[in-house]
Design a protein around this motif. Structure first.
Motif, PDB file in Angstrom:
ATOM      1  N   SER A  32       0.832  -1.193   0.000  1.00  0.00           N
ATOM      2  CA  SER A  32       0.000   0.000   0.000  1.00  0.00           C
ATOM      3  C   SER A  32       0.873   1.253   0.000  1.00  0.00           C
ATOM      4  CB  SER A  32      -0.898   0.024   1.236  1.00  0.00           C
ATOM      5  OG  SER A  32      -1.543   1.288   1.350  1.00  0.00           O
ATOM      6  N   PRO A  33       0.621   2.190  -0.912  1.00  0.00           N
ATOM      7  CA  PRO A  33       1.438   3.405  -0.933  1.00  0.00           C
ATOM      8  C   PRO A  33       1.199   4.297   0.275  1.00  0.00           C
ATOM      9  CG  PRO A  33      -0.396   3.591  -2.472  1.00  0.00           C
ATOM     10  CD  PRO A  33      -0.388   2.167  -1.978  1.00  0.00           C
ATOM     11  N   PHE A  34       0.153   4.025   1.049  1.00  0.00           N
ATOM     12  CA  PHE A  34      -0.188   4.873   2.188  1.00  0.00           C
ATOM     13  C   PHE A  34       0.355   4.321   3.514  1.00  0.00           C
ATOM     14  CE2 PHE A  34      -3.681   5.075  -0.951  1.00  0.00           C
ATOM     15  CZ  PHE A  34      -3.498   6.374  -1.370  1.00  0.00           C
ATOM     16  N   SER A  35       1.067   3.198   3.477  1.00  0.00           N
ATOM     17  CA  SER A  35       1.588   2.590   4.695  1.00  0.00           C
ATOM     18  C   SER A  35       2.776   3.389   5.238  1.00  0.00           C
ATOM     19  CB  SER A  35       2.020   1.149   4.424  1.00  0.00           C
ATOM     20  OG  SER A  35       2.665   0.600   5.556  1.00  0.00           O
ATOM     21  N   LYS A  36       2.791   3.573   6.567  1.00  0.00           N
ATOM     22  CA  LYS A  36       3.882   4.317   7.209  1.00  0.00           C
ATOM     23  C   LYS A  36       5.210   3.581   7.115  1.00  0.00           C
ATOM     24  CE  LYS A  36       1.002   6.792  10.571  1.00  0.00           C
ATOM     25  NZ  LYS A  36       0.729   7.043  12.008  1.00  0.00           N
ATOM     26  N   SER A  37       5.169   2.269   6.928  1.00  0.00           N
ATOM     27  CA  SER A  37       6.418   1.507   6.849  1.00  0.00           C
ATOM     28  C   SER A  37       7.225   1.894   5.620  1.00  0.00           C
ATOM     29  CB  SER A  37       6.129   0.006   6.837  1.00  0.00           C
ATOM     30  OG  SER A  37       5.444  -0.372   5.666  1.00  0.00           O
ATOM     31  N   ASN A  38       6.585   2.480   4.627  1.00  0.00           N
ATOM     32  CA  ASN A  38       7.312   2.905   3.432  1.00  0.00           C
ATOM     33  C   ASN A  38       8.238   4.091   3.710  1.00  0.00           C
ATOM     34  OD1 ASN A  38       6.375   0.981   1.531  1.00  0.00           O
ATOM     35  ND2 ASN A  38       4.430   2.074   1.373  1.00  0.00           N
ATOM     36  N   ILE A  39       7.954   4.841   4.767  1.00  0.00           N
ATOM     37  CA  ILE A  39       8.864   5.917   5.170  1.00  0.00           C
ATOM     38  C   ILE A  39      10.193   5.314   5.620  1.00  0.00           C
ATOM     39  CG2 ILE A  39       9.244   7.790   6.808  1.00  0.00           C
ATOM     40  CD1 ILE A  39       6.223   8.192   6.908  1.00  0.00           C
ATOM     41  N   LYS A  40      10.104   4.240   6.407  1.00  0.00           N
ATOM     42  CA  LYS A  40      11.311   3.537   6.836  1.00  0.00           C
ATOM     43  C   LYS A  40      12.019   2.910   5.646  1.00  0.00           C
ATOM     44  CE  LYS A  40      12.937  -0.091   9.988  1.00  0.00           C
ATOM     45  NZ  LYS A  40      12.532  -1.125  10.978  1.00  0.00           N
ATOM     46  N   LEU A  45      -5.757   9.721  -9.890  1.00  0.00           N
ATOM     47  CA  LEU A  45      -5.447  10.796  -8.952  1.00  0.00           C
ATOM     48  C   LEU A  45      -4.205  10.493  -8.115  1.00  0.00           C
ATOM     49  CD1 LEU A  45      -9.048  11.663  -7.675  1.00  0.00           C
ATOM     50  CD2 LEU A  45      -7.646  12.959  -9.304  1.00  0.00           C
ATOM     51  N   VAL A  46      -3.991   9.206  -7.796  1.00  0.00           N
ATOM     52  CA  VAL A  46      -2.875   8.818  -6.932  1.00  0.00           C
ATOM     53  C   VAL A  46      -1.618   8.508  -7.738  1.00  0.00           C
ATOM     54  CG1 VAL A  46      -2.030   7.105  -5.279  1.00  0.00           C
ATOM     55  CG2 VAL A  46      -4.378   7.966  -5.101  1.00  0.00           C
ATOM     56  N   TYR A  47      -1.727   7.621  -8.714  1.00  0.00           N
ATOM     57  CA  TYR A  47      -0.532   7.083  -9.363  1.00  0.00           C
ATOM     58  C   TYR A  47      -0.018   7.925 -10.534  1.00  0.00           C
ATOM     59  CZ  TYR A  47      -1.358   2.819  -6.691  1.00  0.00           C
ATOM     60  OH  TYR A  47      -1.532   1.909  -5.673  1.00  0.00           O
ATOM     61  N   TYR A  48      -0.915   8.526 -11.302  1.00  0.00           N
ATOM     62  CA  TYR A  48      -0.459   9.256 -12.489  1.00  0.00           C
ATOM     63  C   TYR A  48       0.475  10.417 -12.161  1.00  0.00           C
ATOM     64  CZ  TYR A  48      -0.494  11.820 -16.888  1.00  0.00           C
ATOM     65  OH  TYR A  48      -0.109  12.476 -18.027  1.00  0.00           O
ATOM     66  N   PRO A  49       0.088  11.347 -11.271  1.00  0.00           N
ATOM     67  CA  PRO A  49       1.013  12.456 -10.976  1.00  0.00           C
ATOM     68  C   PRO A  49       2.328  11.991 -10.357  1.00  0.00           C
ATOM     69  CG  PRO A  49      -0.855  12.461  -9.462  1.00  0.00           C
ATOM     70  CD  PRO A  49      -1.186  11.488 -10.523  1.00  0.00           C
ATOM     71  N   VAL A  50       2.273  10.915  -9.560  1.00  0.00           N
ATOM     72  CA  VAL A  50       3.497  10.399  -8.942  1.00  0.00           C
ATOM     73  C   VAL A  50       4.459   9.887 -10.012  1.00  0.00           C
ATOM     74  CG1 VAL A  50       4.453   8.594  -7.464  1.00  0.00           C
ATOM     75  CG2 VAL A  50       2.419   9.847  -6.745  1.00  0.00           C
ATOM     76  N   GLU A  51       3.938   9.154 -10.996  1.00  0.00           N
ATOM     77  CA  GLU A  51       4.800   8.623 -12.058  1.00  0.00           C
ATOM     78  C   GLU A  51       5.353   9.745 -12.935  1.00  0.00           C
ATOM     79  OE1 GLU A  51       6.148   5.862 -12.588  1.00  0.00           O
ATOM     80  OE2 GLU A  51       5.083   4.539 -11.225  1.00  0.00           O
TER      81      GLU A  51
END
Length: 213
Positions: free
Chosen positions: A65-73, A132-138
């Motif tokens: 999930s792109p919203f998981s806090k573990s991705n910060i780590k 809305l989530v993935y397009y601008p990020v890519e």
């Protein structure tokens, strides 16, 4: 003695991605004398994590999930790994790992960053939230990408309007490299094939090819 070149392969998980799709590439780099590293979450259960032709494995706390806090780590782990090892090539895969890796490598000097998009989550007919989530990020991450590999025509043509780093190039590989013409030219005797695999001739057969995920 000339220092070995280094390559880093990054994906979300080891067993069901790196070891499923990328072992031939790890082997190729080893045969050319490169030092091969892998950064991916250890998803082996009740068995040792073994990656053939890998000199060093970094167990990264990726979450799908792109919203998981573990991705910060995970981002911080990648940043330290990249700054410490000075890679010649970084080849990243899967959406979350691909984004975090390119962000972490954006200031790395002398490193070619490659991203293989195994099908963008935004496509014709996709849910609005995906766009809305993935397009601008890519689009933003394209600025930190030197080579972008797409696996279908829709992604290829859409990405061609993006600006990559250092006038980078976008490539199209058909699917996962299967020669469709070779498959389409195969001729099968249906009656004989059913008999061979123990199916009655009056039974209809449905073949579904894909990954159940």
């Amino acid at each position: 003695m000339e220092q070995k070149k280094k390559v880093l392969f990054v994906a979300t998980v080891v067993k069901t991605h790196i070891n499923t799709f990328h072992l031939p590439f790890l082997k190729m780099f080893k045969e050319y004398g490169w030092e091969v590293h892998v950064a991916a979450k250890n998803d082996f259960v009740d068995e040792p994590c073994v990656i053939p032709n890998c000199d060093r494995h970094f167990d990264i706390d990726f979450a799908r999930s792109p919203f998981s806090k573990s991705n910060i780590k995970a981002y911080k782990q990648l940043k330290q790994i990249i700054e410490t090892n000075h890679y010649d090539i970084i080849h990243c895969h899967t959406p979350v790992a691909g984004v975090l890796t390119r962000l972490a490598a954006r200031t790395a000097k002398g490193t070619t960053v490659i991203y293989t998009a195994h099908g963008f989550h935004f496509y014709q007919g996709a849910p609005l939230i995906n766009w809305l989530v993935y397009y601008p990020v890519e689009r933003v991450c394209g600025k930190f990408t030197d080579k972008l590999i797409t696996v279908n025509q829709e992604d290829y043509h859409r990405a061609n309007s993006w600006r990559l780093r250092n006038n980078g190039k976008i490539y199209y590989v058909p699917g996962i490299g299967v020669d469709l013409e070779e498959i389409q030219n195969i001729s099968i005797n249906k009656v004989q094939k059913k008999k061979e695999i123990g199916i009655s001739n009056d039974v209809k057969v449905l073949l579904s090819v894909g990954e159940l995920n």
